[in-house]
Enzyme design. Sequence first.
Site, short mmCIF file in Angstrom:
data_model
loop_
_atom_site.label_atom_id
_atom_site.label_comp_id
_atom_site.label_asym_id
_atom_site.label_seq_id
_atom_site.Cartn_x
_atom_site.Cartn_y
_atom_site.Cartn_z
N HIS A 6 20.19 74.68 65.37
CA HIS A 6 20.34 75.19 66.73
C HIS A 6 20.86 76.62 66.74
CE1 HIS A 6 24.77 74.70 66.72
NE2 HIS A 6 24.56 73.54 66.12
N CYS A 56 26.00 70.79 61.51
CA CYS A 56 24.70 71.31 61.94
C CYS A 56 24.41 72.66 61.28
CB CYS A 56 24.65 71.48 63.45
SG CYS A 56 24.54 69.92 64.35
#
Length: 112
Positions: A71, A87
């Site tokens: 992301h 992440c």
Amino acid sequence: MPNYRIIIDLSDRMLYLLDQNTVVNGFPVGIGKMLTQTPEGTYTIINKQPNPGGPFGAFWMGLSRPHYGIHGTNDPSSIGHEVSHGCIRMFNSDVIQLAQIVPIGTNVTIRQ
């Protein structure tokens, strides 16, 4: 027709986009910190969401490992560091560019 896959190299904090076995682009990334390390393994992109809000920046691409994804970020200074909860963080412009190229189902390998 392109056959894309992604390799995320934790040791150099880079995400590489490959077509077949040729690297076509490389992007700097932020990765998980010591207590919440980015999980090594092979996954696939299972969903894509523009403008997910909050700390996820301009785009979210979810991985087949629940709660993990590639992301954007609302903190560009974090790129290149061990900062996330596992992440893969990218500059917003980079994650948008990548999301336009790779389809759902793209293989993602995370390795040291």
